[in-house]
Design a protein around this motif. Structure first.
Motif, PDB file in Angstrom:
ATOM      1  N   ARG A  44       0.824  -1.207   0.000  1.00 21.68           N
ATOM      2  CA  ARG A  44       0.000   0.000   0.000  1.00 21.68           C
ATOM      3  C   ARG A  44       0.859   1.257   0.000  1.00 21.68           C
ATOM      4  O   ARG A  44       0.486   2.275  -0.592  1.00 21.68           O
ATOM      5  CB  ARG A  44      -0.907  -0.015   1.236  1.00 21.68           C
ATOM      6  CG  ARG A  44      -2.318   0.332   0.935  1.00 21.68           C
ATOM      7  CD  ARG A  44      -3.309   0.130   2.035  1.00 21.68           C
ATOM      8  NE  ARG A  44      -2.795   0.140   3.379  1.00 21.68           N
ATOM      9  CZ  ARG A  44      -2.811  -0.917   4.184  1.00 21.68           C
ATOM     10  NH1 ARG A  44      -3.278  -2.078   3.748  1.00 21.68           N
ATOM     11  NH2 ARG A  44      -2.366  -0.827   5.423  1.00 21.68           N
ATOM     12  N   ARG A  45       2.005   1.189   0.635  1.00 19.19           N
ATOM     13  CA  ARG A  45       2.899   2.345   0.667  1.00 19.19           C
ATOM     14  C   ARG A  45       3.463   2.661  -0.713  1.00 19.19           C
ATOM     15  O   ARG A  45       3.966   3.760  -0.948  1.00 19.19           O
ATOM     16  CB  ARG A  45       4.045   2.100   1.657  1.00 19.19           C
ATOM     17  CG  ARG A  45       3.601   2.156   3.113  1.00 19.19           C
ATOM     18  CD  ARG A  45       4.779   2.290   4.047  1.00 19.19           C
ATOM     19  NE  ARG A  45       5.569   1.074   4.128  1.00 19.19           N
ATOM     20  CZ  ARG A  45       5.345   0.085   4.983  1.00 19.19           C
ATOM     21  NH1 ARG A  45       4.332   0.165   5.841  1.00 19.19           N
ATOM     22  NH2 ARG A  45       6.134  -0.968   5.017  1.00 19.19           N
ATOM     23  N   ALA A  47       1.619   2.678  -3.460  1.00 21.52           N
ATOM     24  CA  ALA A  47       0.564   3.209  -4.327  1.00 21.52           C
ATOM     25  C   ALA A  47       0.892   4.631  -4.761  1.00 21.52           C
ATOM     26  O   ALA A  47       1.219   5.484  -3.945  1.00 21.52           O
ATOM     27  CB  ALA A  47      -0.773   3.175  -3.597  1.00 21.52           C
ATOM     28  N   LEU A  94      -2.451  -1.181  -6.189  1.00 25.37           N
ATOM     29  CA  LEU A  94      -3.884  -0.906  -6.276  1.00 25.37           C
ATOM     30  C   LEU A  94      -4.687  -1.968  -5.533  1.00 25.37           C
ATOM     31  O   LEU A  94      -5.640  -1.651  -4.811  1.00 25.37           O
ATOM     32  CB  LEU A  94      -4.319  -0.847  -7.740  1.00 25.37           C
ATOM     33  CG  LEU A  94      -3.918   0.387  -8.540  1.00 25.37           C
ATOM     34  CD1 LEU A  94      -4.259   0.191 -10.012  1.00 25.37           C
ATOM     35  CD2 LEU A  94      -4.587   1.642  -7.993  1.00 25.37           C
ATOM     36  N   VAL A  97      -4.570  -1.366  -1.823  1.00 23.03           N
ATOM     37  CA  VAL A  97      -5.496  -0.307  -1.417  1.00 23.03           C
ATOM     38  C   VAL A  97      -6.924  -0.841  -1.410  1.00 23.03           C
ATOM     39  O   VAL A  97      -7.701  -0.593  -0.475  1.00 23.03           O
ATOM     40  CB  VAL A  97      -5.377   0.905  -2.364  1.00 23.03           C
ATOM     41  CG1 VAL A  97      -6.496   1.920  -2.091  1.00 23.03           C
ATOM     42  CG2 VAL A  97      -4.015   1.571  -2.208  1.00 23.03           C
ATOM     43  N   HIS A  98      -7.281  -1.579  -2.434  1.00 20.55           N
ATOM     44  CA  HIS A  98      -8.629  -2.130  -2.585  1.00 20.55           C
ATOM     45  C   HIS A  98      -8.956  -3.106  -1.456  1.00 20.55           C
ATOM     46  O   HIS A  98     -10.076  -3.142  -0.936  1.00 20.55           O
ATOM     47  CB  HIS A  98      -8.717  -2.846  -3.941  1.00 20.55           C
ATOM     48  CG  HIS A  98     -10.104  -3.070  -4.433  1.00 20.55           C
ATOM     49  ND1 HIS A  98     -10.375  -3.441  -5.729  1.00 20.55           N
ATOM     50  CD2 HIS A  98     -11.310  -2.993  -3.828  1.00 20.55           C
ATOM     51  CE1 HIS A  98     -11.673  -3.573  -5.889  1.00 20.55           C
ATOM     52  NE2 HIS A  98     -12.266  -3.311  -4.754  1.00 20.55           N
ATOM     53  N   GLN A 100      -7.698  -3.258   1.588  1.00 16.11           N
ATOM     54  CA  GLN A 100      -7.573  -2.726   2.947  1.00 16.11           C
ATOM     55  C   GLN A 100      -8.904  -2.763   3.698  1.00 16.11           C
ATOM     56  O   GLN A 100      -9.921  -2.265   3.230  1.00 16.11           O
ATOM     57  CB  GLN A 100      -7.051  -1.284   2.907  1.00 16.11           C
ATOM     58  CG  GLN A 100      -6.802  -0.687   4.282  1.00 16.11           C
ATOM     59  CD  GLN A 100      -6.304   0.748   4.199  1.00 16.11           C
ATOM     60  OE1 GLN A 100      -6.419   1.396   3.150  1.00 16.11           O
ATOM     61  NE2 GLN A 100      -5.738   1.250   5.277  1.00 16.11           N
ATOM     62  N   ARG A 156      -6.403   4.599  -8.751  1.00 18.66           N
ATOM     63  CA  ARG A 156      -6.467   4.515  -7.294  1.00 18.66           C
ATOM     64  C   ARG A 156      -7.727   5.204  -6.769  1.00 18.66           C
ATOM     65  O   ARG A 156      -8.379   4.707  -5.840  1.00 18.66           O
ATOM     66  CB  ARG A 156      -5.228   5.157  -6.667  1.00 18.66           C
ATOM     67  CG  ARG A 156      -5.128   4.971  -5.157  1.00 18.66           C
ATOM     68  CD  ARG A 156      -3.948   5.735  -4.582  1.00 18.66           C
ATOM     69  NE  ARG A 156      -3.720   5.416  -3.189  1.00 18.66           N
ATOM     70  CZ  ARG A 156      -4.443   5.886  -2.177  1.00 18.66           C
ATOM     71  NH1 ARG A 156      -5.439   6.719  -2.430  1.00 18.66           N
ATOM     72  NH2 ARG A 156      -4.166   5.538  -0.930  1.00 18.66           N
ATOM     73  N   VAL A 160     -10.731   3.133  -4.607  1.00 17.95           N
ATOM     74  CA  VAL A 160     -11.234   3.472  -3.277  1.00 17.95           C
ATOM     75  C   VAL A 160     -12.765   3.426  -3.259  1.00 17.95           C
ATOM     76  O   VAL A 160     -13.378   2.941  -2.298  1.00 17.95           O
ATOM     77  CB  VAL A 160     -10.730   4.862  -2.844  1.00 17.95           C
ATOM     78  CG1 VAL A 160     -11.431   5.326  -1.572  1.00 17.95           C
ATOM     79  CG2 VAL A 160      -9.221   4.821  -2.625  1.00 17.95           C
ATOM     80  N   ARG A 163     -13.869  -0.175  -3.396  1.00 17.12           N
ATOM     81  CA  ARG A 163     -13.691  -0.792  -2.074  1.00 17.12           C
ATOM     82  C   ARG A 163     -14.879  -0.478  -1.172  1.00 17.12           C
ATOM     83  O   ARG A 163     -15.381  -1.350  -0.452  1.00 17.12           O
ATOM     84  CB  ARG A 163     -12.398  -0.276  -1.445  1.00 17.12           C
ATOM     85  CG  ARG A 163     -12.103  -0.868  -0.054  1.00 17.12           C
ATOM     86  CD  ARG A 163     -10.859  -0.240   0.527  1.00 17.12           C
ATOM     87  NE  ARG A 163     -11.044   1.190   0.776  1.00 17.12           N
ATOM     88  CZ  ARG A 163     -10.038   2.028   1.044  1.00 17.12           C
ATOM     89  NH1 ARG A 163      -8.784   1.592   1.081  1.00 17.12           N
ATOM     90  NH2 ARG A 163     -10.280   3.309   1.250  1.00 17.12           N
TER      91      ARG A 163
END
Length: 231
Positions: A44-45, A47, A94, A97-98, A100, A156, A160, A163
């Motif tokens: 994630r860092r 992204a 990606l 992030v999705h 998370q 991204r 979000v 998600r």
């Protein structure tokens, strides 16, 4: 008798690499495996950044298969490797992030009876959110991105939103498309594929949240769909 495995194209190697990486990782993550949780945080860092900008990602993903010989017997060139590595990096970040804070897997392989590509996901998002114009504008912005970093950032933003609605994507397919996008005429081909699946998508009858998508396609003309079981 020795069986010779045919050499794969770079696009096929990217598809398989992302599928084979996310599948087991997602499985362990949903079981709260500490190693998988830590890996997700590291991904994630990355992204929105280039791979070389995040030293912590070095060696996190085994990209060895990308260095195999091409079907014509030649080793991949610097351009192909750079495009491949960038596509894999963008997609893995990606997905992180999705995924998370989700309790179900956000990577789901594309099937003709249940589209998992970007166009279908965005069409479904428009229906779920009842915010067609706003989501459509984001979709158009994705299609007009001038370069990969801009494309990654715009993806991204939409991820979000996906998600929030628990809408899945086939990240192996997306990685293949982002690789293709970086070559001449690639953006046009990928945009066409995204557009076709967007228009082909129909909301499932009954409960909209079931995810029982109808047939459609989000696959570039020269790529195959990913239909392996995600365990």
């Amino acid at each position: 008798m020795t069986t010779v495995t045919p050499a794969k194209s770079m696009a096929d190697r990217i598809t398989d690499l992302v599928f084979d990486t996310i599948g087991p990782l997602q499985h362990e993550l949903l079981r709260d495996g500490p190693k998988a949780v830590a890996t997700l945080a590291r991904l994630r860092r990355g992204a929105g950044k280039q791979p070389h900008q995040v030293p912590d990602l070095l060696g996190l993903i085994d990209t060895g298969p990308l260095y195999d010989k091409a079907p014509d017997g030649r080793m991949p060139g610097e351009g192909a490797l750079t495009c491949a590595e960038d596509a894999v990096h963008v997609v893995m970040a990606l997905w992180a992030v999705h995924q998370q804070s989700r309790t179900t897997g956000m990577h789901r392989p594309h099937r003709t009876d249940a589209p998992g590509g970007l166009g279908a996901a965005i069409r479904r998002l428009m229906i779920e959110r009842d915010a067609g114009d706003a989501v459509l504008k984001r979709f158009v912005r994705i299609g007009t991105a001038p370069d990969l970093p801009t494309l990654a950032q715009r993806l991204r933003e939409i991820v979000v939103l996906l998600r929030d609605e628990d809408i899945t994507l086939d990240y192996a397919l997306l990685a293949r498309q982002l690789y293709q996008w970086q070559w001449p005429q690639g953006p046009e081909t990928v945009r066409r594929a995204w557009g076709r699946s967007f228009h082909a998508y129909r909301a499932p009858k009954g409960d909209r949240s079931t995810g029982a998508d109808v047939p459609g396609t989000d696959t570039p003309s020269d790529s195959h769909t990913t239909s392996k079981d995600d365990s």
